[in-house]
Motif scaffolding. Structure first.
Motif, short mmCIF file in Angstrom:
data_model
loop_
_atom_site.label_atom_id
_atom_site.label_comp_id
_atom_site.label_asym_id
_atom_site.label_seq_id
_atom_site.Cartn_x
_atom_site.Cartn_y
_atom_site.Cartn_z
N ASN A 49 -5.75 91.70 57.07
CA ASN A 49 -6.09 90.31 57.32
C ASN A 49 -6.91 90.17 58.59
O ASN A 49 -6.69 89.29 59.42
CB ASN A 49 -4.82 89.45 57.41
N ASP A 50 -7.88 91.10 58.76
CA ASP A 50 -8.67 91.11 59.99
C ASP A 50 -10.06 91.62 59.65
O ASP A 50 -10.25 92.82 59.41
CB ASP A 50 -8.00 92.00 61.03
N VAL A 84 -11.30 85.61 47.85
CA VAL A 84 -12.34 85.02 48.69
C VAL A 84 -11.81 83.75 49.35
O VAL A 84 -11.40 82.82 48.65
CB VAL A 84 -13.60 84.71 47.85
N PRO A 85 -11.82 83.68 50.67
CA PRO A 85 -11.36 82.45 51.34
C PRO A 85 -12.34 81.30 51.10
O PRO A 85 -13.55 81.50 50.95
CB PRO A 85 -11.31 82.84 52.82
N LEU A 121 -12.83 85.39 59.36
CA LEU A 121 -12.21 86.48 60.10
C LEU A 121 -10.72 86.59 59.82
O LEU A 121 -10.15 87.69 59.92
CB LEU A 121 -12.44 86.27 61.60
N ARG A 122 -10.07 85.49 59.50
CA ARG A 122 -8.65 85.50 59.14
C ARG A 122 -8.51 84.93 57.73
O ARG A 122 -8.11 83.79 57.54
CB ARG A 122 -7.84 84.66 60.13
N PRO A 123 -8.86 85.71 56.73
CA PRO A 123 -9.00 85.17 55.37
C PRO A 123 -7.71 84.64 54.76
O PRO A 123 -7.76 83.76 53.90
CB PRO A 123 -9.54 86.36 54.57
N ASP A 124 -6.54 85.13 55.19
CA ASP A 124 -5.29 84.67 54.58
C ASP A 124 -5.07 83.18 54.78
O ASP A 124 -4.36 82.53 54.01
CB ASP A 124 -4.11 85.45 55.15
N LEU A 125 -5.67 82.62 55.84
CA LEU A 125 -5.46 81.21 56.14
C LEU A 125 -6.21 80.29 55.21
O LEU A 125 -5.93 79.09 55.15
CB LEU A 125 -5.88 80.92 57.59
N ALA A 126 -7.20 80.83 54.48
CA ALA A 126 -8.04 79.98 53.64
C ALA A 126 -8.18 80.52 52.22
O ALA A 126 -9.08 80.09 51.50
CB ALA A 126 -9.42 79.82 54.28
#
Length: 822
Positions: A487-488, A630-631, A729-734
């Motif tokens: 996640n980075d 894909v976020p 950059l922090r795809p898990d959030l979106a």
């Protein structure tokens, strides 16, 4: 240095000897081969072949004698047309034969032959050697050289005495192997413009400190690289003294100027030492026509791979990774920027860009390369590489030293797709108020080119003189699967696809990243494009142009509201180059963007018009086709109205659930289309509410408001791009979460909880059993120790004495007690 050894290596030279009868053509050839003057010769000698091991340069010679008879004229001219070099022989003792050279032979030869011509005066032994004769010879030859540009040299020899015979044929061979015509104009006594351009590239390659001069150390490096010999300090001083005598601007305090560098080569050519210039040119990729050839190894990414596994030359096979500029390549491009920023205004003007790319073939740039490919293929149709059929392949077992033409090199990579369009220069990057490209924009442009078309970066780094033999030009990023697991996203260049129906403001968002705002879209006219007047856009080009790419530097937003994101190590993350790709609403562009599970996309930006609910419906249909990896970030455009912004703020601040948002959306849906059009805020609210409900259904953040009007919203737009970059950059959030995935996650959580409970119960039961077993064994051990102690005490006490008659046996044989006891 990235040298191209043997760029124009030749294995043989075909010579044809012509001239009037009795001038000694056949005797000249015979003397060369046998070193003995023949007393009698045939009318026409058969073709003579000299093997390469018998020549100084290891080049085989084929020498053809010809007939001077009029009836053989057609055959003679046919042989001339097929030659590499022609020797026109006359008799130095007969003036009429020289006159025939000017009046007949040279005019006839130049009609069918475009190569080098050597004029040879035989029978020099019959002429008295004197200063008068030398002056007379120069008086005859100079007009000949001026009138016939193909005549490279004039000389005399004697076949009878074997004087200068080998020199004649050596001169003819060098006229082919080291031709003068591409280098020097014998009529004007000036260097050819194309030769000057070629030397400019060589000069810049050795000018390591980018001060537009060759210092003593750089001059020594040039001599060792090109000729394998080291210049002594006295040699350098002699060269400088000679140059200073010919012009003060040839030498400066810091070294030799480019003008002085040109003068050195001109001096060698004027002394019939053209091979010196050709040795330099061929080591740096120029062929006999002074066309720059490209070695296949210059376009390979293999040297950039840290592993031992072979990597495909270009992305497309390694789709899980992207390509970025190495630190060495970035420093090289920065040095070029500072070197050619002549006015020191921290920006490159059009004239300064012209100077930078003047050493590239045709003066082309990466953003104009696609327009030059067809022109080069037409202009150089007769030029082929060693194996042109393999030029369009990638990977495999190609020879890394194989030479490609510029057109072949341009097509060596994967064909540029619509989403890789980079010709929107300079609108695709940041410029100053005068439209000149800034240092930040220069860097960003190269990062974008490397991401989208890395073979162009490799090709132009080769053109500009980057030494990829010492330093890697490009590097591969981490695999996306690894970054997803961590996640980075650690890539320095991040790419986002911008989706939306037509008219939602995608182009305006791209212009806002480069600082142009909405007004920039109106300023983009065909005349603004470089070379646009020479380039007619076809339908495919217009389609690509509608899928623009822009790039800008963006700092990621930290969780504490700071300027930069802090990574796991505690160090501030560097600013990223953020590439926005506008995806046109047409089917072709969409299909290309959605192909390969959108592996080239780090973030999908979903834009909708807050005044048009149908734009949200378009996104809802698209959402179903976007992979869950894909976020996503939804942007609501055209929220400049205070009512729309207030409504969106209330929706975000109130914490309304999906049910409340859906209820509000249904209430608005009862309105007719005419009512919506009559009441803008209500119309806006419906689009926002529908988008908010769509986001809620995928557990995504609510839409972000966007007002793409600069400069009053510049600060807000800067924060918006920080937010977008942070989402990548922090795809898990979106990342979107569908109902199916949520159900799957619930099942997984239930399974994990059950496993945890089972594990806890198992541990407790196991611990109880272990404790019970331990306590039981402890009790047994205590009881055993007690019994052993009692037995030991009893055995230690004296046994009581019993009288013998106290015992008797009954009839069954058992011992019983005494009668008194019983």
């Amino acid at each position: 240095m990235l040298k191209v050894d043997g760029a124009a290596a030749r294995r043989s030279v075909d010579m044809v000897v012509v001239g009037d009868a009795s001038c000694g053509k056949t005797s000249l050839i015979t003397t060369l081969v046998s070193a003995i003057f023949p007393e009698s010769v045939p009318r026409v000698l058969q073709q003579v072949r000299v093997p390469p091991e018998e020549t100084a340069d290891g080049i085989a010679l084929s020498i053809t004698d010809t007939s001077s008879a009029q009836e053989d004229r057609a055959q003679t001219l046919k042989q001339v047309a097929q030659a590499d070099v022609v020797l026109v022989v006359y008799s130095s003792a007969e003036e009429a034969t020289f006159a025939r050279v000017r009046s007949y032979w040279l005019p006839e030869i130049t009609k069918v032959f475009k190569g080098s011509i050597i004029v040879v005066g035989n029978k020099s032994d019959l002429v008295t050697k004197s200063e008068e004769h030398a002056a007379e010879l120069r008086g005859k030859m100079n007009p000949l050289l001026g009138d016939f540009r193909q005549v490279d040299a004039c000389t005399e020899c004697s076949a009878k005495l074997n004087i200068n015979v080998s020199d004649v044929f050596q001169l003819a061979q060098q006229a082919v192997v080291y031709p003068i015509a591409p280098l020097f104009n014998t009529q004007t006594r000036e260097l050819a413009p194309r030769f000057v351009g070629s030397l400019r590239r060589v000069f810049r390659i050795f000018d390591q400190d980018k001060d537009d001069m060759l210092s003593d150390a750089e001059l020594i490096d040039f001599q060792e690289t090109c000729f394998g010999a080291r210049l002594q300090p006295t040699d350098i001083e002699d060269v400088k003294t000679m140059l200073e005598a010919e012009g003060a601007d040839n030498v400066a305090a810091a070294g030799i100027t480019f003008k002085g560098f040109l003068r050195i080569h001109q001096k060698f050519i004027e002394r019939n030492r053209a091979e010196t210039a050709w040795l330099v040119l061929r080591q740096f990729g120029f062929n006999d026509r002074l066309q720059l050839m490209v070695p296949r190894r210059a376009l390979s990414l293999e040297r950039n791979n840290r592993t031992r596994h072979k990597v495909a030359p270009f992305p497309g096979v390694v789709r899980d990774q992207s390509v970025e500029l190495s630190k060495a390549a970035q420093a090289f491009l920065d040095d070029i920027f500072h070197q050619f920023d002549r006015d020191r205004d921290q920006a490159l003007s059009s004239a300064e860009l012209d100077e930078i790319f003047s050493i590239c073939p045709g003066g082309m740039r990466p953003w104009t390369a696609s327009r030059f490919a067809t022109a080069f293929s037409q202009d150089h149709a007769g030029t082929t590489a060693n194996n042109s059929d393999a030029a369009t392949t990638t990977g495999g077992d190609e020879d890394p030293n194989e030479l490609l033409t510029v057109d072949e090199a341009l097509s060596a990579g994967a064909p540029p797709a619509a989403l890789s369009y980079i010709d929107d220069f300079p609108f695709g990057t940041r410029t100053d108020a005068n439209g000149n490209i800034s240092l930040s924009g220069w860097r960003a442009q190269w990062h974008m080119i490397t991401l989208l078309q890395p073979h162009l970066t490799l090709l132009f780094l080769y053109f500009l003189g980057f030494d990829s033999g010492k330093e890697r030009a490009l590097v591969l990023t981490r695999k996306r699967a690894v970054e997803n697991a961590c996640n980075d996203l650690q890539r320095h260049t991040v790419r986002a696809f911008v989706f939306g129906a037509q008219g939602v403001g995608k182009s305006s968002l791209l212009d806002a990243l480069t600082g142009g705002g909405v007004a920039a879209a109106d300023a983009r006219t065909p005349s603004s494009y470089t070379f646009s007047s020479e380039y007619n856009l076809d339908e495919d080009a217009r389609r690509k142009r509608s899928c623009r790419n822009v790039v800008g530097r963006v700092r990621s937003k930290s969780s504490t509201g700071g300027a930069t994101t802090v990574g796991a190590s505690g160090a501030p993350a560097p600013t990223r180059h953020f590439v926005l790709t506008e995806v046109a609403a047409e089917d072709d562009a969409l299909e290309e963007a959605l192909a390969n599970d959108m592996v080239d996309c780090d973030l999908a930006i979903m834009m909708f018009d807050s005044t048009n609910p149908s734009s949200v419906d378009w996104l809802a249909g698209l959402q179903k086709r976007i992979p869950e990896s894909v976020p996503l970030v939804f942007l609501a455009t055209k929220v400049d109205l205070a009512e729309a912004e207030r409504l969106l703020g209330e929706t975000q601040g109130s914490g309304k659930g999906a049910a409340a948002v859906a209820a509000a959306a249904k209430a608005k849906a009862r309105m007719t289309k005419e009512d919506m059009l009559a009441e803008d805020p209500a119309h806006i609210s419906q689009a926002i509410e529908e988008a908010t409900m769509l986001c809620a259904s995928y557990s995504l953040p609510n839409p972000e408001p966007v007002a793409l009007v600069l400069p009053k919203n510049r600060l807000r737009l800067g924060k918006l791009f920080e937010l977008l970059l942070s989402a990548a950059l922090r795809p898990d959030l979106a990342r979107p979460v569908s109902e199916e995935k949520r159900a799957q996650q619930r099942r997984q959580r239930l399974i994990r909880s059950s496993l945890r409970i089972s594990l806890v119960v198992s541990v407790l039961v196991g611990a109880g059993l272990l404790a019970h077993s331990f306590l039981g064994s402890t009790r047994k051990q205590s009881a055993s120790e007690s019994s052993q102690g009692t037995s030991l005490q009893a055995s230690s006490a004296p046994a009581p004495r019993v009288p013998a008659d106290d015992f008797r046996y009954d009839y069954d044989g058992y011992q019983t007690s005494s009668p008194a006891t019983r």
